[in-house]
Scaffold this active site. Structure first.
Site, mmCIF file in Angstrom:
data_model
loop_
_atom_site.group_PDB
_atom_site.id
_atom_site.type_symbol
_atom_site.label_atom_id
_atom_site.label_comp_id
_atom_site.label_asym_id
_atom_site.label_seq_id
_atom_site.Cartn_x
_atom_site.Cartn_y
_atom_site.Cartn_z
ATOM 1 N N ASP A 275 1.912 -3.949 -9.377
ATOM 2 C CA ASP A 275 1.739 -5.297 -9.922
ATOM 3 C C ASP A 275 2.151 -5.353 -11.389
ATOM 4 O OD1 ASP A 275 0.618 -5.530 -7.454
ATOM 5 O OD2 ASP A 275 -1.448 -5.684 -8.161
ATOM 6 N N SER B 293 -1.508 -11.255 -8.075
ATOM 7 C CA SER B 293 -1.658 -10.436 -9.279
ATOM 8 C C SER B 293 -1.997 -11.222 -10.531
ATOM 9 C CB SER B 293 -0.397 -9.608 -9.531
ATOM 10 O OG SER B 293 -0.327 -8.617 -8.580
ATOM 11 N N SER B 294 -3.014 -12.062 -10.413
ATOM 12 C CA SER B 294 -3.502 -12.737 -11.614
ATOM 13 C C SER B 294 -3.960 -11.695 -12.632
ATOM 14 C CB SER B 294 -4.648 -13.683 -11.253
ATOM 15 O OG SER B 294 -5.655 -12.986 -10.551
ATOM 16 N N GLU C 281 -6.928 -1.584 -15.325
ATOM 17 C CA GLU C 281 -7.371 -1.990 -13.988
ATOM 18 C C GLU C 281 -8.168 -0.867 -13.306
ATOM 19 O OE1 GLU C 281 -5.225 -4.843 -12.596
ATOM 20 O OE2 GLU C 281 -6.190 -4.925 -10.656
ATOM 21 N N HIS D 165 0.832 -1.214 0.000
ATOM 22 C CA HIS D 165 0.000 0.000 0.000
ATOM 23 C C HIS D 165 0.861 1.256 0.000
ATOM 24 C CE1 HIS D 165 -4.114 -1.708 0.373
ATOM 25 N NE2 HIS D 165 -3.412 -2.752 0.760
ATOM 26 N N THR D 166 2.064 1.115 -0.504
ATOM 27 C CA THR D 166 2.935 2.280 -0.691
ATOM 28 C C THR D 166 2.885 2.772 -2.133
ATOM 29 O OG1 THR D 166 4.710 0.669 -0.946
ATOM 30 C CG2 THR D 166 4.587 1.805 1.163
ATOM 31 N N ASP D 167 2.451 1.911 -3.066
ATOM 32 C CA ASP D 167 2.578 2.307 -4.485
ATOM 33 C C ASP D 167 1.699 3.508 -4.838
ATOM 34 O OD1 ASP D 167 0.210 0.748 -4.482
ATOM 35 O OD2 ASP D 167 0.767 -0.423 -6.267
ATOM 36 N N GLY E 54 -7.327 -14.258 -7.011
ATOM 37 C CA GLY E 54 -7.752 -13.817 -5.678
ATOM 38 C C GLY E 54 -6.783 -14.174 -4.574
HETATM 39 C C1 GLA Z 1 -2.864 -4.630 -4.786
HETATM 40 C C2 GLA Z 1 -2.749 -3.506 -5.811
HETATM 41 C C3 GLA Z 1 -1.362 -2.892 -5.805
HETATM 42 C C4 GLA Z 1 -0.920 -2.525 -4.392
HETATM 43 C C5 GLA Z 1 -1.167 -3.682 -3.438
HETATM 44 C C6 GLA Z 1 -0.879 -3.311 -2.018
HETATM 45 O O1 GLA Z 1 -2.047 -5.694 -5.171
HETATM 46 O O2 GLA Z 1 -3.033 -3.995 -7.089
HETATM 47 O O3 GLA Z 1 -1.331 -1.770 -6.657
HETATM 48 O O4 GLA Z 1 -1.559 -1.363 -3.975
HETATM 49 O O5 GLA Z 1 -2.490 -4.166 -3.514
HETATM 50 O O6 GLA Z 1 0.475 -3.092 -1.835
#
Ligand code: GLA
Length: 413
Positions: A191, A145-146, A179, A42-44, A141
Site C-alpha cells: 500500500d 488504503s486510507s 503501520e 496477500h503476496t506482498d 475501511g
Molecule cells: C492490506 C495490506 C497489504 C496487503 C493487502 C493484501 O491492504 O495493507 O499490505 O497485504 O492487504 O494484498
C-alpha cells in the site's frame, strides 16, 4: 469522500482545520493517494509480486514547524488533536511492546517515530516540532488504503519541513513501519509503495522482495474502460483476526517447505506442498503461489508480451485476458484463501453477469471493496444492477465510484 475525486477538497479541508487548530497559516499542504490493487493479493508479505495503482482520492496534511520540539496531529475524522513531545515518541511506541496509542493518531505519529531510524538529527534532538492537520477523501475501511494515504501525506510533509531529502521508497518503508509497529497491523509494503510511487494511467509493478518497481501503462482510458469500485461498506481492521491468521498460515507453509518465503515456491511445487501441509495451509499456500503467477501473467498481458491467440493482441484482447486473471484471482481468494464475504462475491458475480470484463475483491479482504473492469458505457447499468442485488440480499447500500490510476504524493500548497 469525494466520489468523483480530486484532491481539492482534502487540501482545502486540511488547510481549514489547520487554521482552526493553530490560528495561523500552514507552511504547506502535502497530499498522497489511496490505492486500488489491480491484482496480487496477500503476496506482498510473502516476498512476492503485486500490481496496484494509486487512485485520485487523496489524503492531505497541512503542516507547519513549531519551535518547542512537540508534535501535534489533528484530523477531520477525530474530535481531539493529540500532542506529544518528539522525545516521548520512543516511549509511546516501544519497539518490543504493545503500542500505547490505539487510535488514528498512531498513523501520523507512527510515521514521525519511524523516521527517527533514518534521521541522524533525531539522536541530537535537533528536529523542530510540527503541527499537522489531516483531511482525507479516501474512504476508510474500504480496502483502498486510507492508512497508507495518511502515512504518505504525513511522511511527505515531514520530509519537506525537516529537509530530510528522503526518497519515496524510504518514506514508504517508514509508513509500513508505522503501520506494523505503531498501529500493530502486520501488513506488507504494497500500500505504501503504491501510494508513494503512483503514476497516472499506470500500475506499479512491485517485487516485494527487492522493492524494485516498474510502471506498467494500463491504457484503460484509451480502450474505453473504467475501473469501478464497489465499496461494500463492510469495514475491516487488519490489526485483528483473519489477516494475522492468513499471514501465520503462509509462514507455516514456507517453513514446512523449507523456503524463506512463499515467493520461492512455484506452481510446480504445489503437489509436494499438498503432501506436507494440512488442507487449510495448503490452500492458503496455493492461493499465494498462483496469485504471484497471475501478477506476472497480468504484467505480460499489459506489456503486450503475452501471446494471445498467436499475437500480442489489441487493447481489447489484452483487457479480456486481464479480466480473466482478475476473475481467477477472486475465485482463489474466495475458495482457497477464504477472505471474501458474501457482499464481495455478490458484487463480483453481478458485475460479471452485467458485462464487466473482469472483477475481484481488492485489498486485504473480510470487507472493503471489489473492483470491476467495465466499458465506460456499462458503468451505470453495472452499478444499478449491483445496487439492486445488494438491496435484494438485504446488504447495506454499496458506494460505487470509478477510480483513475493517478500520481503519487505532491505538495499542493
Ligand atoms: C492490506 C495490506 C497489504 C496487503 C493487502 C493484501 O491492504 O495493507 O499490505 O497485504 O492487504 O494484498
Amino acid at each position: 469522500m469525494t466520489p468523483a475525486g480530486t484532491a481539492a477538497s482534502a487540501v482545502a479541508d486540511a488547510a481549514d482545520l489547520f487554521r482552526t487548530l493553530t490560528g495561523s497559516e500552514p507552511d504547506g499542504v502535502w497530499s498522497a493517494p489511496g490505492r486500488a490493487n489491480l491484482i496480487g493479493e496477500h503476496t506482498d508479505y510473502n516476498d512476492g509480486f503485486v500490481l496496484p495503482f494509486a487512485i485520485q482520492q487523496r489524503t492531505a496534511a497541512a503542516a507547519r514547524l513549531r519551535t518547542d520540539g512537540r508534535i501535534r496531529v489533528a484530523s477531520t475524522f477525530a474530535a481531539e488533536p493529540v500532542e506529544v513531545a518528539l522525545s516521548d515518541l520512543e516511549a509511546l511506541f516501544p519497539s518490543d511492546g504493545v503500542p500505547a496509542l490505539a487510535e488514528w493518531a498512531a498513523y501520523p505519529l507512527g510515521v514521525a517515530w519511524a523516521l527517527r531510524a533514518v534521521v541522524p538529527a533525531w539522536a541530537s534532538a535537533t528536529l523542530p516540532g510540527v503541527d499537522i492537520a489531516i483531511a482525507s477523501e479516501v474512504p476508510v475501511g474500504a480496502g483502498l488504503s486510507s492508512s497508507a494515504a495518511i502515512e504518505g501525506a504525513t511522511g511527505s510533509a515531514l520530509n519537506a519541513l525537516w529537509t530530510l531529502g528522503l526518497d519515496p521508497v524510504t518514506l514508504a518503508q517508514a509508513g509500513r513501519r508505522a503501520e506494523n509497529e505503531a498501529v500493530g497491523a502486520p501488513t506488507g509494503i504494497m500500500d505504501q509503495m503504491a501510494s508513494m510511487l503512483g503514476v497516472a494511467d499506470a500500475a506499479v509493478f512491485l517485487d516485494c522482495r527487492t522493492l524494485a518497481t516498474r510502471s506498467v501503462p494500463l491504457g484503460f482510458a484509451e480502450a474505453g474502460l473504467e475501473v469501478l469500485v464497489i465499496d461494500t461498506r463492510v469495514t475491516h481492521a487488519h490489526s485483528t483476526g483473519g489477516y494475522r491468521e492468513r499471514r501465520a498460515s503462509c509462514e507455516r507453509g514456507a517453513a514446512a517447505l523449507g523456503v524463506v518465503a512463499l515467493r520461492d515456491v512455484t506452481p510446480a511445487d504445489l503437489p509436494r506442498a499438498a503432501e506436507v501441509l494440512d488442507d487449510v495451509d495448503f490452500r492458503r499456500v496455493r492461493h499465494v503461489v498462483t496469485e504471484d503467477q497471475r501478477v506476472l501473467d497480468a504484467v505480460a498481458v499489459l506489456d503486450g508480451s503475452a501471446v494471445l491467440d498467436g499475437s500480442a493482441g489489441g487493447l481489447r484482447d489484452r483487457a479480456q485476458a486481464l479480466g480473466a486473471l482478475l476473475v481467477a484471482s477472486h475465485a482463489s481468494m474466495r475458495d482457497d484463501f477464504e477472505i471474501s464475504i458474501p457482499e464481495l462475491d455478490t458484487a463480483v458475480d453481478v458485475a460479471l453477469a452485467h458485462g464487466a470484463i473482469g472483477a475481484r475483491m481488492t485489498g486485504g479482504g473480510f470487507g472493503g471493496a471489489a473492483i470491476a473492469l467495465v466499458d465506460s458505457e456499462l458503468v451505470t447499468p453495472v452499478s444499478d444492477a449491483v445496487r439492486a442485488a445488494f438491496a435484494a440480499c438485504g446488504f447495506a447500500d454499496p458506494h460505487l465510484f470509478t477510480v483513475a490510476p493517478s500520481d503519487g504524493p505532491r505538495r499542493d500548497v
